[in-house]
Design an enzyme around this catalytic site. Structure first.
Site, PDB file in Angstrom:
ATOM      1  N   LYS A 111     -11.251  -5.005  -5.697  1.00 31.85           N
ATOM      2  CA  LYS A 111     -12.077  -3.971  -6.323  1.00 31.85           C
ATOM      3  C   LYS A 111     -11.237  -2.791  -6.796  1.00 31.85           C
ATOM      4  CE  LYS A 111     -12.748  -3.244  -1.592  1.00 31.85           C
ATOM      5  NZ  LYS A 111     -13.338  -4.001  -0.528  1.00 31.85           N
ATOM      6  N   LYS A 117       0.825  -1.215   0.000  1.00 33.88           N
ATOM      7  CA  LYS A 117       0.000   0.000   0.000  1.00 33.88           C
ATOM      8  C   LYS A 117       0.854   1.257   0.000  1.00 33.88           C
ATOM      9  CE  LYS A 117      -4.421  -1.701   1.492  1.00 33.88           C
ATOM     10  NZ  LYS A 117      -5.483  -1.722   2.472  1.00 33.88           N
ATOM     11  N   LYS A 150      -4.465 -11.144  -6.476  1.00 33.55           N
ATOM     12  CA  LYS A 150      -5.717 -11.283  -5.708  1.00 33.55           C
ATOM     13  C   LYS A 150      -6.844 -10.517  -6.388  1.00 33.55           C
ATOM     14  CE  LYS A 150      -6.518  -8.602  -2.031  1.00 33.55           C
ATOM     15  NZ  LYS A 150      -6.537  -7.973  -0.705  1.00 33.55           N
TER      16      LYS A 150
HETATM   17  P1  TYM Z   1     -10.990  -6.217   3.603  1.00 31.85           P
HETATM   18  O1  TYM Z   1     -12.050  -5.199   3.799  1.00 31.85           O
HETATM   19  O2  TYM Z   1      -9.903  -5.905   2.634  1.00 31.85           O
HETATM   20  O3  TYM Z   1     -11.634  -7.587   3.189  1.00 31.85           O
HETATM   21  C1  TYM Z   1     -12.688  -8.195   3.937  1.00 31.85           C
HETATM   22  C2  TYM Z   1     -12.491  -9.698   3.943  1.00 31.85           C
HETATM   23  O4  TYM Z   1     -12.498 -10.195   2.603  1.00 31.85           O
HETATM   24  C3  TYM Z   1     -11.349 -11.026   2.392  1.00 31.85           C
HETATM   25  N1  TYM Z   1     -10.913 -10.918   1.000  1.00 31.85           N
HETATM   26  C4  TYM Z   1     -10.667 -11.979   0.205  1.00 31.85           C
HETATM   27  N2  TYM Z   1     -10.747 -13.299   0.432  1.00 31.85           N
HETATM   28  C5  TYM Z   1     -10.444 -14.118  -0.593  1.00 31.85           C
HETATM   29  N3  TYM Z   1     -10.065 -13.689  -1.818  1.00 31.85           N
HETATM   30  C6  TYM Z   1      -9.967 -12.364  -2.096  1.00 31.85           C
HETATM   31  N4  TYM Z   1      -9.623 -11.957  -3.302  1.00 31.85           N
HETATM   32  C7  TYM Z   1     -10.286 -11.443  -1.051  1.00 31.85           C
HETATM   33  N5  TYM Z   1     -10.310 -10.082  -0.970  1.00 31.85           N
HETATM   34  C8  TYM Z   1     -10.692  -9.781   0.297  1.00 31.85           C
HETATM   35  C9  TYM Z   1     -10.307 -10.472   3.364  1.00 31.85           C
HETATM   36  O5  TYM Z   1      -9.321 -11.421   3.667  1.00 31.85           O
HETATM   37  C10 TYM Z   1     -11.153 -10.113   4.564  1.00 31.85           C
HETATM   38  O6  TYM Z   1     -11.351 -11.230   5.392  1.00 31.85           O
HETATM   39  N6  TYM Z   1      -8.162  -5.394   7.651  1.00 31.85           N
HETATM   40  C11 TYM Z   1      -9.334  -6.086   7.166  1.00 31.85           C
HETATM   41  C12 TYM Z   1     -10.613  -5.693   7.882  1.00 31.85           C
HETATM   42  C13 TYM Z   1     -10.506  -5.793   9.363  1.00 31.85           C
HETATM   43  C14 TYM Z   1     -10.556  -6.994  10.131  1.00 31.85           C
HETATM   44  C15 TYM Z   1     -10.418  -6.570  11.474  1.00 31.85           C
HETATM   45  C16 TYM Z   1     -10.686  -8.346   9.797  1.00 31.85           C
HETATM   46  C17 TYM Z   1     -10.364  -4.761  10.219  1.00 31.85           C
HETATM   47  N7  TYM Z   1     -10.308  -5.219  11.487  1.00 31.85           N
HETATM   48  C18 TYM Z   1     -10.418  -7.505  12.510  1.00 31.85           C
HETATM   49  C19 TYM Z   1     -10.673  -9.265  10.869  1.00 31.85           C
HETATM   50  C20 TYM Z   1     -10.531  -8.850  12.192  1.00 31.85           C
HETATM   51  C21 TYM Z   1      -9.524  -5.758   5.680  1.00 31.85           C
HETATM   52  O7  TYM Z   1      -9.036  -4.762   5.211  1.00 31.85           O
HETATM   53  O8  TYM Z   1     -10.358  -6.605   5.003  1.00 31.85           O
END
Ligand code: TYM
Length: 335
Positions: free
Chosen positions: A204, A119, A201
């Protein structure tokens, strides 16, 4: 209580950022499991809005995305009478514990985070301190609720590891205060890859809209995107090392239909990629159809969304405030 074992239910927490449209990756990697877990576990699911401002957001759009993400949690079938649904910034304890834990986190370990490296390259004009300490906020999210399990996709694994390290370090200073969380990463579906470049991956933020499928994409768009998905020249539908495109498509179809990869291979034995891609698109369209309809319903009533999510925040804050109090007392603060 778990009625079959008569033991307390395990605590589950997870979050999703309101950073734009939600994709098939978010759905298969995380959201689908959240729904499946809510009857068995004591679940808290949140819209992780504090995390999203590590990248600059346009205020009106950001606000709308928070509502959209909240509506989406209800649309996929999370039930506020079963799970605690809330917006992260409504529970001040997240920021409070984040500060405390940042004093138990090393500069070196944060510097090693791959997501920070990626990032900060992508947003080189805004490498802010929040982007750097992002995993500490995530650790706070998890540790505030004494979470046993954290259902996430594969890309969050490293953040889970650092959360465990921070908790262990804290416990080494003050005793058994924090619960060490376990990641809950599905065997298939944890890494949904781009339909245009299956070594990347699905995200979006990809400029190529054909690379990802949105949960609220129209059936025509979903069909078009799968038809255009890259494949290879082997011509057979079989999971094999190195066949990233086909492995990804089989994983998607397998996760959506609940069939094992072997069953999928058998079903499409001797069939062409064209037919396979249409079958995947149809399965995804059917999976998303009720969600899209629910979404149209929930997003219309912002007041109701606010009511549901404010009530969730009250329950979450009750747990979180007690935990922060416990942590502060152990450190020696005057309460
Ligand atoms: P975020 O918002 O990027 O994504 C949400 C969830 O979707 C999963 N994910 C995927 N899984 C499989 N293939 C993909 N291409 C893919 N893209 C996204 C992510 O692994 C995630 O589980 N930091 C986290 C949000 C967060 C969080 C937390 C999660 C904040 N605090 C505490 C767990 C516990 C995030 O940015 O996810």
């Amino acid at each position: 209580m778990n009625e079959t074992t008569n033991t307390p239910k395990k605590r589950v927490l997870s979050g999703i950022q309101p950073s734009g449209v939600l994709t098939l990756g978010n759905y298969l990697g995380a959201l689908k499991n959240w729904k499946a877990m809510q009857s068995e576990f004591d679940c808290l699911f949140m819209v992780a809005d504090l995390h999203t401002i590590t990248i600059r957001q346009e205020p009106a759009k950001f606000r709308q995305q928070i509502y959209n993400t909240a509506a989406m949690l209800l649309s996929i079938g999370l039930d506020p009478s079963q799970s605690t649904l809330f917006i992260q910034s409504h529970v001040a304890a997240h920021a409070q514990l984040c500060w405390i834990l940042s004093c138990y986190t090393q500069f070196g370990e944060l510097s090693r985070m791959t997501q920070f490296k990626e990032k900060s390259q992508k947003h080189a004009d805004n490498v802010n301190a929040g982007l750097f300490s992002y995993p500490v906020l995530m650790a706070a999210d998890i540790l505030l609720y004494a979470s046993d399990l954290v259902p996430v996709g594969h890309d969050q694994k490293q953040h889970l590891e650092i959360s465990r390290n921070i908790a262990t370090r804290f416990n080494n200073c003050y005793g058994d205060v924090l619960t060490i969380p376990e990641p809950y990463i599905p065997k298939i579906g944890a890494r949904v890859m781009s339909l245009q470049n299956p070594t990347k991956k699905m995200s979006k933020s990809d400029e190529n809209v054909n690379a990802w499928v949105g949960i609220v994409d129209s059936p025509d768009d979903i069909l078009r995107k799968f038809k255009r998905a890259v494949t290879d020249s082997e011509g057979c539908i079989r999971m094999q090392p190195g066949r990233d495109a086909i492995n990804n498509l089989i994983s998607i179809y397998s996760t959506v239909t609940g069939k094992s990869p072997e069953q999928v291979e058998q079903q499409f034995e001797g069939k062409g990629y064209g037919e396979f891609k249409v079958a995947i698109a149809e399965a995804v369209i059917e999976e998303f159809r009720p969600i899209r309809e629910n979404f149209e319903y929930y997003i219309k009533d912002k007041k109701e969304l606010e009511r549901i999510f404010k009530a969730g925040a009250e329950s979450a804050a009750h747990i979180a405030n007690r935990q922060v109090g416990k942590v502060m007392k152990k450190i020696g603060f005057v309460l």
